[in-house]
Design a protein around this motif. Sequence first.
Motif, PDB file in Angstrom:
ATOM      1  N   PHE A  54     -28.529  12.777  70.629  1.00  0.00           N
ATOM      2  CA  PHE A  54     -27.026  12.494  69.733  1.00  0.00           C
ATOM      3  C   PHE A  54     -26.320  11.288  70.511  1.00  0.00           C
ATOM      4  CE2 PHE A  54     -22.638  12.887  68.172  1.00  0.00           C
ATOM      5  CZ  PHE A  54     -23.316  13.176  67.097  1.00  0.00           C
ATOM      6  N   ILE A  55     -26.082  10.343  69.639  1.00  0.00           N
ATOM      7  CA  ILE A  55     -25.335   9.136  70.092  1.00  0.00           C
ATOM      8  C   ILE A  55     -23.917   9.263  69.616  1.00  0.00           C
ATOM      9  CG2 ILE A  55     -25.144   6.585  69.985  1.00  0.00           C
ATOM     10  CD1 ILE A  55     -27.953   8.014  70.320  1.00  0.00           C
ATOM     11  N   GLY A  57     -19.947   8.243  69.364  1.00  0.00           N
ATOM     12  CA  GLY A  57     -19.027   7.060  69.269  1.00  0.00           C
ATOM     13  C   GLY A  57     -17.496   7.677  69.873  1.00  0.00           C
ATOM     14  N   ALA A  58     -16.626   7.548  69.060  1.00  0.00           N
ATOM     15  CA  ALA A  58     -15.198   7.949  69.491  1.00  0.00           C
ATOM     16  C   ALA A  58     -15.071   9.703  69.282  1.00  0.00           C
ATOM     17  CB  ALA A  58     -14.039   7.304  68.746  1.00  0.00           C
ATOM     18  N   GLY A  59     -16.143  10.154  68.692  1.00  0.00           N
ATOM     19  CA  GLY A  59     -16.127  11.515  68.441  1.00  0.00           C
ATOM     20  C   GLY A  59     -15.044  12.090  67.287  1.00  0.00           C
ATOM     21  N   VAL A  62     -17.079  14.508  64.369  1.00  0.00           N
ATOM     22  CA  VAL A  62     -18.234  15.557  64.971  1.00  0.00           C
ATOM     23  C   VAL A  62     -17.534  16.634  65.457  1.00  0.00           C
ATOM     24  CG1 VAL A  62     -19.589  13.545  65.796  1.00  0.00           C
ATOM     25  CG2 VAL A  62     -17.810  14.560  67.115  1.00  0.00           C
ATOM     26  N   ILE A 120      -8.717   3.871  60.636  1.00  0.00           N
ATOM     27  CA  ILE A 120     -10.079   4.551  60.945  1.00  0.00           C
ATOM     28  C   ILE A 120     -10.341   4.838  62.131  1.00  0.00           C
ATOM     29  CG2 ILE A 120     -12.502   5.216  60.481  1.00  0.00           C
ATOM     30  CD1 ILE A 120     -12.201   3.372  57.929  1.00  0.00           C
ATOM     31  N   PRO A 121      -9.962   6.034  62.992  1.00  0.00           N
ATOM     32  CA  PRO A 121     -10.023   6.102  64.429  1.00  0.00           C
ATOM     33  C   PRO A 121     -11.357   6.109  65.165  1.00  0.00           C
ATOM     34  CG  PRO A 121      -9.661   8.109  63.422  1.00  0.00           C
ATOM     35  CD  PRO A 121      -9.854   7.179  62.222  1.00  0.00           C
ATOM     36  N   THR A 123     -15.299   4.101  66.095  1.00  0.00           N
ATOM     37  CA  THR A 123     -15.976   2.778  66.739  1.00  0.00           C
ATOM     38  C   THR A 123     -17.046   2.280  65.591  1.00  0.00           C
ATOM     39  OG1 THR A 123     -17.915   4.021  67.135  1.00  0.00           O
ATOM     40  CG2 THR A 123     -16.136   3.709  69.002  1.00  0.00           C
ATOM     41  N   ARG A 129     -22.882   4.391  60.877  1.00  0.00           N
ATOM     42  CA  ARG A 129     -23.612   5.342  60.329  1.00  0.00           C
ATOM     43  C   ARG A 129     -22.945   6.164  59.177  1.00  0.00           C
ATOM     44  NH1 ARG A 129     -27.922   6.920  59.969  1.00  0.00           N
ATOM     45  NH2 ARG A 129     -28.613   6.492  62.150  1.00  0.00           N
ATOM     46  N   ILE A 177     -30.194   3.632  67.876  1.00  0.00           N
ATOM     47  CA  ILE A 177     -28.837   3.609  68.536  1.00  0.00           C
ATOM     48  C   ILE A 177     -28.359   2.282  68.237  1.00  0.00           C
ATOM     49  CG2 ILE A 177     -27.660   3.385  70.820  1.00  0.00           C
ATOM     50  CD1 ILE A 177     -30.123   4.938  71.965  1.00  0.00           C
ATOM     51  N   PHE A 178     -27.033   2.031  67.561  1.00  0.00           N
ATOM     52  CA  PHE A 178     -26.804   0.724  67.338  1.00  0.00           C
ATOM     53  C   PHE A 178     -25.989   0.008  68.339  1.00  0.00           C
ATOM     54  CE2 PHE A 178     -25.545   3.291  63.067  1.00  0.00           C
ATOM     55  CZ  PHE A 178     -27.156   3.050  62.642  1.00  0.00           C
ATOM     56  N   LYS A 204      -1.292   5.612  54.984  1.00  0.00           N
ATOM     57  CA  LYS A 204      -2.261   6.610  55.544  1.00  0.00           C
ATOM     58  C   LYS A 204      -1.232   7.833  56.207  1.00  0.00           C
ATOM     59  CE  LYS A 204      -6.211   7.615  57.849  1.00  0.00           C
ATOM     60  NZ  LYS A 204      -7.518   7.744  57.306  1.00  0.00           N
ATOM     61  N   GLN A 208      -1.686  11.801  55.359  1.00  0.00           N
ATOM     62  CA  GLN A 208      -2.723  12.566  56.446  1.00  0.00           C
ATOM     63  C   GLN A 208      -1.946  12.991  57.480  1.00  0.00           C
ATOM     64  OE1 GLN A 208      -6.145  10.153  56.777  1.00  0.00           O
ATOM     65  NE2 GLN A 208      -6.727  10.324  54.446  1.00  0.00           N
ATOM     66  N   THR A 214      -8.211  16.721  64.939  1.00  0.00           N
ATOM     67  CA  THR A 214      -8.726  16.836  63.764  1.00  0.00           C
ATOM     68  C   THR A 214     -10.082  15.885  63.793  1.00  0.00           C
ATOM     69  OG1 THR A 214      -8.719  16.526  61.513  1.00  0.00           O
ATOM     70  CG2 THR A 214      -7.445  14.966  62.634  1.00  0.00           C
ATOM     71  N   GLY A 216     -10.962  14.484  60.926  1.00  0.00           N
ATOM     72  CA  GLY A 216     -10.728  13.698  59.668  1.00  0.00           C
ATOM     73  C   GLY A 216     -11.176  14.351  58.451  1.00  0.00           C
TER      74      GLY A 216
HETATM   75  C1  LIG Z   1      -7.277  11.337  61.869  1.00  0.00           C
HETATM   76  C2  LIG Z   1      -8.633  10.991  61.284  1.00  0.00           C
HETATM   77  C3  LIG Z   1      -8.438   9.900  60.278  1.00  0.00           C
HETATM   78  C4  LIG Z   1      -9.826   9.375  59.675  1.00  0.00           C
HETATM   79  N1  LIG Z   1      -9.675   8.811  58.776  1.00  0.00           N
HETATM   80  C5  LIG Z   1     -10.812   8.379  58.126  1.00  0.00           C
HETATM   81  C6  LIG Z   1     -11.012   7.408  56.860  1.00  0.00           C
HETATM   82  O1  LIG Z   1      -9.870   7.041  56.298  1.00  0.00           O
HETATM   83  N2  LIG Z   1     -12.121   7.166  56.480  1.00  0.00           N
HETATM   84  C7  LIG Z   1     -13.285   7.515  56.930  1.00  0.00           C
HETATM   85  O2  LIG Z   1     -14.265   6.778  56.659  1.00  0.00           O
HETATM   86  N3  LIG Z   1     -13.214   8.257  57.981  1.00  0.00           N
HETATM   87  C8  LIG Z   1     -12.114   8.795  58.712  1.00  0.00           C
HETATM   88  N4  LIG Z   1     -12.276   9.559  59.716  1.00  0.00           N
HETATM   89  C9  LIG Z   1     -13.636   9.849  60.221  1.00  0.00           C
HETATM   90  C10 LIG Z   1     -14.136   9.289  61.282  1.00  0.00           C
HETATM   91  O3  LIG Z   1     -13.009   8.478  62.161  1.00  0.00           O
HETATM   92  C11 LIG Z   1     -15.166   8.014  60.908  1.00  0.00           C
HETATM   93  O4  LIG Z   1     -16.114   8.772  60.094  1.00  0.00           O
HETATM   94  C12 LIG Z   1     -15.447   7.211  61.964  1.00  0.00           C
HETATM   95  O5  LIG Z   1     -16.195   5.886  61.543  1.00  0.00           O
HETATM   96  C13 LIG Z   1     -16.424   7.848  63.065  1.00  0.00           C
HETATM   97  O6  LIG Z   1     -16.719   6.994  63.856  1.00  0.00           O
HETATM   98  P1  LIG Z   1     -17.034   7.496  65.427  1.00  0.00           P
HETATM   99  O7  LIG Z   1     -17.148   6.395  66.437  1.00  0.00           O
HETATM  100  O8  LIG Z   1     -15.692   8.566  66.038  1.00  0.00           O
HETATM  101  O9  LIG Z   1     -18.073   8.196  65.173  1.00  0.00           O
HETATM  102  P2  LIG Z   1     -18.570   9.641  65.821  1.00  0.00           P
HETATM  103  O10 LIG Z   1     -17.757  10.586  65.220  1.00  0.00           O
HETATM  104  O11 LIG Z   1     -18.708   9.874  67.487  1.00  0.00           O
HETATM  105  O12 LIG Z   1     -20.008   9.963  65.177  1.00  0.00           O
HETATM  106  C14 LIG Z   1     -20.388   9.926  63.909  1.00  0.00           C
HETATM  107  C15 LIG Z   1     -21.550   9.623  63.465  1.00  0.00           C
HETATM  108  O13 LIG Z   1     -22.055   8.311  63.991  1.00  0.00           O
HETATM  109  C16 LIG Z   1     -23.125   8.304  64.830  1.00  0.00           C
HETATM  110  N5  LIG Z   1     -22.774   7.251  65.858  1.00  0.00           N
HETATM  111  C17 LIG Z   1     -21.758   6.806  66.403  1.00  0.00           C
HETATM  112  N6  LIG Z   1     -21.858   5.731  67.285  1.00  0.00           N
HETATM  113  C18 LIG Z   1     -23.359   5.372  66.964  1.00  0.00           C
HETATM  114  C19 LIG Z   1     -24.146   4.235  67.413  1.00  0.00           C
HETATM  115  N7  LIG Z   1     -23.542   3.437  68.465  1.00  0.00           N
HETATM  116  N8  LIG Z   1     -25.438   4.168  67.100  1.00  0.00           N
HETATM  117  C20 LIG Z   1     -25.835   5.141  66.268  1.00  0.00           C
HETATM  118  N9  LIG Z   1     -25.125   6.186  65.616  1.00  0.00           N
HETATM  119  C21 LIG Z   1     -23.832   6.179  66.070  1.00  0.00           C
HETATM  120  C22 LIG Z   1     -23.098   9.677  65.451  1.00  0.00           C
HETATM  121  O14 LIG Z   1     -24.384  10.001  66.148  1.00  0.00           O
HETATM  122  C23 LIG Z   1     -22.796  10.470  64.368  1.00  0.00           C
HETATM  123  O15 LIG Z   1     -23.894  10.826  63.474  1.00  0.00           O
HETATM  124  C24 LIG Z   1     -10.922   9.927  60.436  1.00  0.00           C
HETATM  125  C25 LIG Z   1     -11.178  10.889  61.343  1.00  0.00           C
HETATM  126  C26 LIG Z   1      -9.906  11.278  61.910  1.00  0.00           C
HETATM  127  C27 LIG Z   1     -10.111  12.230  63.125  1.00  0.00           C
END
Ligand SMILES: Cc1cc2nc3c(=O)[nH]c(=O)nc-3n(C[C@H](O)[C@H](O)[C@H](O)COP(=O)(O)OP(=O)(O)OC[C@H]3O[C@@H](n4cnc5c(N)ncnc54)[C@H](O)[C@@H]3O)c2cc1C
Length: 295
Positions: A54-55, A57-59, A62, A120-121, A123, A129, A177-178, A204, A208, A214, A216
Amino acid sequence: MSNKNLGGKIYFNYSIKKLNWLNIGGSTKIYFKPDTLQDLIEFLKLYQNEKKFFILGAGSNVLFKDDTFEGVVIKLSKNFSRISLLNENIIVAGSGVLDKSLSEFAAENDLGGFEFLSCIPGTIGGGIRMNSGCFGSEFKDILISVQAINRFGEVLTIQRKDIIFDYRSCNLSKDLIFLSASFKGNKKKKEEIKEKIKNLKSKKEEAQPTRVKTGGSTFKNPIKQTDKKVWEIIKESIPGNTQFGDAIVSNKHANFFINKGNANYKDMKKLIDFVKESVKKKTGINLDLEIVLVE
Ligand SMILES: Cc1cc2nc3c(=O)[nH]c(=O)nc-3n(C[C@H](O)[C@H](O)[C@H](O)COP(=O)(O)OP(=O)(O)OC[C@H]3O[C@@H](n4cnc5c(N)ncnc54)[C@H](O)[C@@H]3O)c2cc1C
């Protein structure tokens, strides 16, 4: 198995609770935090046969289980968080770069099109993804190409035209893995970009919950059968005080579920299942999960 170059980057039975926005989850059998591409290649030689990868990101999207994840969780280190301007309208960003940092970098370089990322919080890796987006823009609209590594340590570049994006998803193999991505913007005045970012952020905040645990949006919009948003349908389908342990539905936005203290996976999953069943009963609609369940 061991490799001296990877010392200090591989951890066993590592707690993942603090590595995700919901603050939920047990541990992972193996946790790997590579500093370089070479680290990743060497690690994959040793561990490519592990069944579960599992990869992380900022979590921010998930939900982990309370018991041990019997596999490998990989989280890219800061070295994968570099941003640079390739030419006047193309930006290259490491997968670990936060969306808001890319948005700020674009603004500083007078490039529009990245404003939505300030809301969007996650990475860049998570954004690709999930094809994350808001206010009418998504990752697919700005992406040019993605650089990735597969389970066998091969690095490849995938062009935007070869990727099929859908609402909060893409068809890139889960094995990838990106590493980094390139994005295209359009020339725009810095002041206009900053103004737009300010407006989007306040919209936003109005709609929200902020500064809470949370993941999201829990379920995906839009729904074919209705023009209503998921949060409206949820609100109409469940009692106002729905709660399982410390897992609650936000008063501000019913599609945001919150860990108000010590919720665990079981509480959150009960809440998710309850909402899904209640919506199905009341409206006949089958909601699709947006949050990624890590199993
Ligand atoms: C307060 C809040 C507000 C939000 N608002 C929005 C919004 O407005 N719009 C929206 O679309 N989403 C929103 N989200 C959801 C979330 O922020 C997005 O989906 C975000 O892009 C997930 O990125 P992450 O780095 O946290 O990924 P993670 O949550 O860590 O992982 C999500 C998925 O991406 C994959 N992944 C992560 N990094 C990599 C990598 N390097 N290579 C391959 N796969 C990878 C993981 O395996 C998993 O499948 C929100 C979340 C919160 C908590």
